[in-house]
Design an enzyme around this catalytic site. Structure first.
Site, PDB file in Angstrom:
ATOM      1  N   GLY A 112       0.811  -1.205   0.000  1.00 11.20           N
ATOM      2  CA  GLY A 112       0.000   0.000   0.000  1.00 11.20           C
ATOM      3  C   GLY A 112       0.849   1.262   0.000  1.00 11.20           C
ATOM      4  O   GLY A 112       1.911   1.309   0.620  1.00 11.20           O
ATOM      5  N   VAL A 137      31.093  -2.593  18.324  1.00  6.35           N
ATOM      6  CA  VAL A 137      31.501  -3.430  17.194  1.00  6.35           C
ATOM      7  C   VAL A 137      31.922  -2.538  16.028  1.00  6.35           C
ATOM      8  O   VAL A 137      31.193  -1.619  15.648  1.00  6.35           O
ATOM      9  CB  VAL A 137      30.354  -4.379  16.781  1.00  6.35           C
ATOM     10  CG1 VAL A 137      30.699  -5.126  15.504  1.00  6.35           C
ATOM     11  CG2 VAL A 137      30.059  -5.353  17.913  1.00  6.35           C
ATOM     12  N   VAL A 173      20.527  -4.379  17.218  1.00 10.69           N
ATOM     13  CA  VAL A 173      20.907  -3.013  17.611  1.00 10.69           C
ATOM     14  C   VAL A 173      19.743  -2.027  17.500  1.00 10.69           C
ATOM     15  O   VAL A 173      19.951  -0.821  17.463  1.00 10.69           O
ATOM     16  CB  VAL A 173      22.097  -2.499  16.762  1.00 10.69           C
ATOM     17  CG1 VAL A 173      23.341  -3.328  17.026  1.00 10.69           C
ATOM     18  CG2 VAL A 173      21.747  -2.500  15.290  1.00 10.69           C
ATOM     19  N   GLY A 174      18.531  -2.555  17.458  1.00 12.30           N
ATOM     20  CA  GLY A 174      17.373  -1.678  17.421  1.00 12.30           C
ATOM     21  C   GLY A 174      16.594  -1.824  16.124  1.00 12.30           C
ATOM     22  O   GLY A 174      16.963  -2.602  15.245  1.00 12.30           O
ATOM     23  N   ALA A 226       4.076  -4.028  21.063  1.00  8.29           N
ATOM     24  CA  ALA A 226       2.837  -4.461  20.416  1.00  8.29           C
ATOM     25  C   ALA A 226       1.606  -3.871  21.105  1.00  8.29           C
ATOM     26  O   ALA A 226       0.665  -3.431  20.441  1.00  8.29           O
ATOM     27  CB  ALA A 226       2.766  -5.983  20.431  1.00  8.29           C
ATOM     28  N   HIS A 256      -2.467 -15.790  49.702  1.00 11.20           N
ATOM     29  CA  HIS A 256      -1.223 -16.378  50.202  1.00 11.20           C
ATOM     30  C   HIS A 256      -1.205 -17.861  49.867  1.00 11.20           C
ATOM     31  O   HIS A 256      -2.209 -18.526  50.052  1.00 11.20           O
ATOM     32  CB  HIS A 256      -1.127 -16.200  51.717  1.00 11.20           C
ATOM     33  CG  HIS A 256       0.075 -16.872  52.297  1.00 11.20           C
ATOM     34  ND1 HIS A 256       1.350 -16.380  52.107  1.00 11.20           N
ATOM     35  CD2 HIS A 256       0.201 -18.012  53.025  1.00 11.20           C
ATOM     36  CE1 HIS A 256       2.209 -17.185  52.717  1.00 11.20           C
ATOM     37  NE2 HIS A 256       1.542 -18.183  53.270  1.00 11.20           N
TER      38      HIS A 256
HETATM   39  P1  FAD Z   1       4.436  -4.456  12.630  1.00 11.28           P
HETATM   40  O1  FAD Z   1       4.100  -5.542  13.570  1.00 11.28           O
HETATM   41  O2  FAD Z   1       5.840  -4.335  12.175  1.00 11.28           O
HETATM   42  O3  FAD Z   1       3.467  -4.650  11.394  1.00 11.28           O
HETATM   43  C1  FAD Z   1       3.541  -3.864  10.263  1.00 11.28           C
HETATM   44  C2  FAD Z   1       2.974  -4.634   9.103  1.00 11.28           C
HETATM   45  O4  FAD Z   1       2.805  -3.758   8.024  1.00 11.28           O
HETATM   46  C3  FAD Z   1       3.891  -5.746   8.604  1.00 11.28           C
HETATM   47  O5  FAD Z   1       3.179  -6.958   8.564  1.00 11.28           O
HETATM   48  C4  FAD Z   1       4.313  -5.296   7.218  1.00 11.28           C
HETATM   49  O6  FAD Z   1       4.437  -6.368   6.290  1.00 11.28           O
HETATM   50  C5  FAD Z   1       3.161  -4.405   6.823  1.00 11.28           C
HETATM   51  N1  FAD Z   1       3.520  -3.360   5.865  1.00 11.28           N
HETATM   52  C6  FAD Z   1       4.514  -2.447   5.978  1.00 11.28           C
HETATM   53  N2  FAD Z   1       4.502  -1.591   4.941  1.00 11.28           N
HETATM   54  C7  FAD Z   1       3.463  -1.981   4.168  1.00 11.28           C
HETATM   55  C8  FAD Z   1       2.921  -1.485   2.957  1.00 11.28           C
HETATM   56  N3  FAD Z   1       3.431  -0.400   2.361  1.00 11.28           N
HETATM   57  N4  FAD Z   1       1.877  -2.130   2.416  1.00 11.28           N
HETATM   58  C9  FAD Z   1       1.345  -3.228   3.035  1.00 11.28           C
HETATM   59  N5  FAD Z   1       1.802  -3.725   4.176  1.00 11.28           N
HETATM   60  C10 FAD Z   1       2.847  -3.110   4.752  1.00 11.28           C
HETATM   61  N6  FAD Z   1       6.631  -6.187  21.566  1.00 11.28           N
HETATM   62  C11 FAD Z   1       5.964  -6.449  22.705  1.00 11.28           C
HETATM   63  O7  FAD Z   1       5.087  -5.667  23.085  1.00 11.28           O
HETATM   64  N7  FAD Z   1       6.238  -7.571  23.435  1.00 11.28           N
HETATM   65  C12 FAD Z   1       7.190  -8.459  23.065  1.00 11.28           C
HETATM   66  O8  FAD Z   1       7.404  -9.468  23.741  1.00 11.28           O
HETATM   67  C13 FAD Z   1       7.912  -8.207  21.875  1.00 11.28           C
HETATM   68  N8  FAD Z   1       8.862  -9.067  21.451  1.00 11.28           N
HETATM   69  C14 FAD Z   1       9.519  -8.827  20.271  1.00 11.28           C
HETATM   70  C15 FAD Z   1      10.480  -9.732  19.857  1.00 11.28           C
HETATM   71  C16 FAD Z   1      11.155  -9.530  18.673  1.00 11.28           C
HETATM   72  C17 FAD Z   1      12.204 -10.527  18.233  1.00 11.28           C
HETATM   73  C18 FAD Z   1      10.832  -8.399  17.858  1.00 11.28           C
HETATM   74  C19 FAD Z   1      11.518  -8.182  16.561  1.00 11.28           C
HETATM   75  C20 FAD Z   1       9.879  -7.489  18.268  1.00 11.28           C
HETATM   76  C21 FAD Z   1       9.212  -7.694  19.482  1.00 11.28           C
HETATM   77  N9  FAD Z   1       8.242  -6.790  19.954  1.00 11.28           N
HETATM   78  C22 FAD Z   1       7.595  -7.039  21.128  1.00 11.28           C
HETATM   79  C23 FAD Z   1       7.894  -5.558  19.205  1.00 11.28           C
HETATM   80  C24 FAD Z   1       6.589  -5.744  18.425  1.00 11.28           C
HETATM   81  O9  FAD Z   1       6.739  -6.823  17.538  1.00 11.28           O
HETATM   82  C25 FAD Z   1       6.258  -4.473  17.675  1.00 11.28           C
HETATM   83  O10 FAD Z   1       6.222  -3.390  18.572  1.00 11.28           O
HETATM   84  C26 FAD Z   1       4.894  -4.578  16.994  1.00 11.28           C
HETATM   85  O11 FAD Z   1       4.872  -5.657  16.095  1.00 11.28           O
HETATM   86  C27 FAD Z   1       4.565  -3.280  16.264  1.00 11.28           C
HETATM   87  O12 FAD Z   1       3.343  -3.398  15.629  1.00 11.28           O
HETATM   88  P2  FAD Z   1       3.000  -2.554  14.313  1.00 11.28           P
HETATM   89  O13 FAD Z   1       1.611  -2.965  13.954  1.00 11.28           O
HETATM   90  O14 FAD Z   1       3.281  -1.133  14.532  1.00 11.28           O
HETATM   91  O15 FAD Z   1       4.041  -3.039  13.213  1.00 11.28           O
HETATM   92  P1  AMP Z   2      17.469  -1.721  21.578  1.00 13.32           P
HETATM   93  O1  AMP Z   2      17.335  -0.508  20.701  1.00 13.32           O
HETATM   94  O2  AMP Z   2      16.872  -1.566  22.944  1.00 13.32           O
HETATM   95  O3  AMP Z   2      17.022  -2.982  20.895  1.00 13.32           O
HETATM   96  O4  AMP Z   2      19.021  -1.911  21.876  1.00 13.32           O
HETATM   97  C1  AMP Z   2      20.011  -1.978  20.891  1.00 13.32           C
HETATM   98  C2  AMP Z   2      21.353  -1.813  21.541  1.00 13.32           C
HETATM   99  O5  AMP Z   2      22.409  -2.018  20.580  1.00 13.32           O
HETATM  100  C3  AMP Z   2      21.588  -0.422  22.122  1.00 13.32           C
HETATM  101  O6  AMP Z   2      21.797  -0.548  23.505  1.00 13.32           O
HETATM  102  C4  AMP Z   2      22.838   0.089  21.395  1.00 13.32           C
HETATM  103  O7  AMP Z   2      23.704   0.789  22.257  1.00 13.32           O
HETATM  104  C5  AMP Z   2      23.510  -1.199  20.904  1.00 13.32           C
HETATM  105  N1  AMP Z   2      24.407  -0.993  19.743  1.00 13.32           N
HETATM  106  C6  AMP Z   2      24.150  -0.275  18.620  1.00 13.32           C
HETATM  107  N2  AMP Z   2      25.219  -0.304  17.753  1.00 13.32           N
HETATM  108  C7  AMP Z   2      26.187  -1.063  18.353  1.00 13.32           C
HETATM  109  C8  AMP Z   2      27.521  -1.487  17.984  1.00 13.32           C
HETATM  110  N3  AMP Z   2      28.095  -1.145  16.821  1.00 13.32           N
HETATM  111  N4  AMP Z   2      28.211  -2.274  18.856  1.00 13.32           N
HETATM  112  C9  AMP Z   2      27.648  -2.649  20.033  1.00 13.32           C
HETATM  113  N5  AMP Z   2      26.407  -2.279  20.432  1.00 13.32           N
HETATM  114  C10 AMP Z   2      25.674  -1.510  19.619  1.00 13.32           C
END
Ligand code: FAD
Ligand code: AMP
Length: 478
Positions: free
Chosen positions: A122, A245, A277-278, A327, A451
């Protein structure tokens, strides 16, 4: 003929799919556009969270925790188990089954609520038109009274560690290892790095986490972060702070990672490397030049407190906008926006969004940290209770950690609940409920807690705020 909708949602993650269901429930004609294809090539709803985030990571955390308990935790209960082994492909396919079940469930909810799923990419054009490029390349345009952008986020890649097919991976790759790496490197000691590092450490990997910052979990309460570092290190995670890194080289199925720390240039060899790294917002080919939607300086779509963008009738929610990438934050924003479109006056209390790190013990919090409150000059009283003094935690052989309740010294209003320990996420949720109703520490202390429960630790910490704890010596008032 152009299709017309009251609401078109771009993205079917927790922000988008929840917004779409809510909008449909409120009587609005709603479509949701999603392009993500799962392993079987079919479009799957649920976004990052259901497909490659919250749910699969928790599935692996739970499997690896059970394995680790069988290996190390059963003995103390008198349970002898021999020959415990882990079938990693079976663990990963169980995870895939859960994902399939849940994403299929969202499709079923779409059907039940009358949400139209439009498969494809989209893009927001001018005048609230949305162009959809189907998986077959066919292009069509939807017209919308309102558009909700929920395109989410994706992992950040860093030049010193470019991803490879199977050695240097991001969080998604780390959910699909088919065997346990002997030596695993993780870049980033954030939530995702610690959770995924824990999974593979419990299964036997020697895990080193390289973190550029000197401070561990800088957004958590300092006392909790200190305790977390101690506990996770004791579990065997090698967490190297101040380690930035700078490069990586893949050779013969291994990667040599270069980093700098206080002692200078270092190198370490790993069998796999997870880059955690985020995450960054996804806005690629999302907005036409004349869409009118603004982004902020970090590339997030700019929204106000009600998730309205710079264009009337266009909203954005979830990871693609400011605030924590969680989420539940995305979903609540989705609900708020759908309700506002339907004419309600919904809002979100952004001060009370809980955060959880699903290590064991879990780390969870809501509200403000002690250091933030002190920096603001707020006078506070703090009560803590260690799980080592909890009968329920002792019974479960799960006594690491503590509960910390912070209250305003003048009003006794609870300003923060911070927990590291068993069931921390559930305990903090009780804090959220209390804080939403403006609870005082005394209110929590006057309530009856079953408890023996882990929740009693929250009760005792609340009592301790005013020096009234029963099962731990109270700190003398200064
Ligand atoms: P997303 O879940 O990223 O969904 C966006 C969707 O939009 C995707 O399916 C993508 O395909 C679709 N999309 C994007 N652009 C387009 C487009 N142009 N057209 C059509 N479709 C599109 N959060 C928690 O709260 N608890 C947790 O335990 C947790 N664990 C996590 C573990 C991991 C390993 C990771 C990576 C994330 C985790 N998160 C967790 C974060 C959580 O997954 C996100 O905050 C959440 O999914 C965000 O929801 P969203 O709907 O904004 O985006
Ligand atoms: P988060 O955004 O909470 O998932 O955390 C990502 C972490 O990766 C942050 O704490 C950053 O400081 C760390 N980070 C980003 N770049 C580097 C790098 N080049 N080497 C080591 N740590 C990094």
């Amino acid at each position: 003929m152009t299709q017309k909708f009251d609401v078109v949602v771009i993205g079917g993650g927790p922000g988008g799919y929840v917004a779409a269901i809510k909008a449909a429930q409120l009587g609005l004609k709603t479509a949701c556009i999603e392009k993500y294809q799962s392993k079987d090539g079919k479009v799957a709803l649920g976004g990052t969270c259901l497909n490659v985030g919250c749910i699969p990571s928790k599935a692996l955390l739970d499997s690896s925790f059970k394995f680790h308990e069988a290996q190390e935790g059963f003995k103390i209960h008198g349970i002898e188990v021999k020959g415990v082994s882990m079938d990693v492909p079976a663990m990963v396919s169980r995870k895939d089954g859960i994902v399939k079940n849940l994403t299929g469930g969202v499709s079923a909810l779409f059907k039940a609520n009358g949400v139209t799923l439009v498969e494809g990419h989209g893009k927001l054009l001018a005048n609230k038109q949305v162009e959809v490029t189907g998986l077959d390349g066919a292009v069509k345009v939807l017209e919308a009274e309102n558009v909700i952008i929920a395109s989410g986020s994706r992992p950040i890649e860093i030049p010193p560690a470019p991803l490879t097919e199977d050695i240097i991976v991001d969080s998604t790759g780390a959910l699909d290892f088919q065997s346990v790496p002997k030596k695993l490197g993780v870049i980033g000691a954030g939530v995702i790095g610690l959770e995924l590092g824990s999974v593979w450490a419990r299964l036997g990997a020697e895990v080193t986490v390289l973190e550029a910052q000197e401070k561990f979990l800088p957004t958590a309460d300092e006392q909790i972060a200190k305790e977390a570092l101690k506990i996770l290190t004791k579990q065997g995670l090698k967490i190297r702070l101040g380690a930035r890194v700078t490069g990586s080289e893949v050779k013969r199925k291994q990667v040599t990672v270069s980093f700098t720390d206080a002692e200078g240039e270092q190198k370490q060899v790993f069998d796999k490397l997870i880059v955690a790294v985020g995450r960054r917002p996804v806005t690629t080919d999302l907005l036409a030049a004349d869409s009118g939607v603004d982004m902020d300086e970090r590339g997030f779509i700019f929204v106000d407190d009600h998730c309205a963008t710079s264009v009337p009738g266009v909203y954005a929610v979830g990871d693609v906008v400011r605030g924590p990438m969680l989420a539940h934050k995305a979903s609540e924003e989705g609900v708020m926006v759908a309700e506002r479109i339907a004419g309600h006056k919904a809002q979100i209390n952004y001060d009370l969004i809980p955060g959880v790190i699903y290590t064991h013990p879990e780390i969870a919090w809501v509200g403000k940290t002690e250091q933030a409150l002190k920096a603001e000059g707020v006078e506070i009283n703090v009560g803590t209770f260690p799980f080592a003094a909890s009968g329920r935690a002792m019974a479960a052989n799960d006594t690491a950690g503590l509960v910390k309740v912070i209250a305003d010294a003048k009003t006794d209003r609870v300003l923060g609940v911070h927990v590291i320990g068993p069931a921390a996420a559930e305990l903090v949720q009780q804090g959220v409920i209390g804080m939403e109703f403006g609870t005082s520490a005394e209110d929590l202390g006057m309530m009856v807690f079953s408890h023996p429960t882990m929740s009693e630790a929250l009760h005792e910490a609340a009592l301790a705020v005013n020096g009234h704890a029963i099962h731990v010596a109270n700190r003398k008032k200064r």
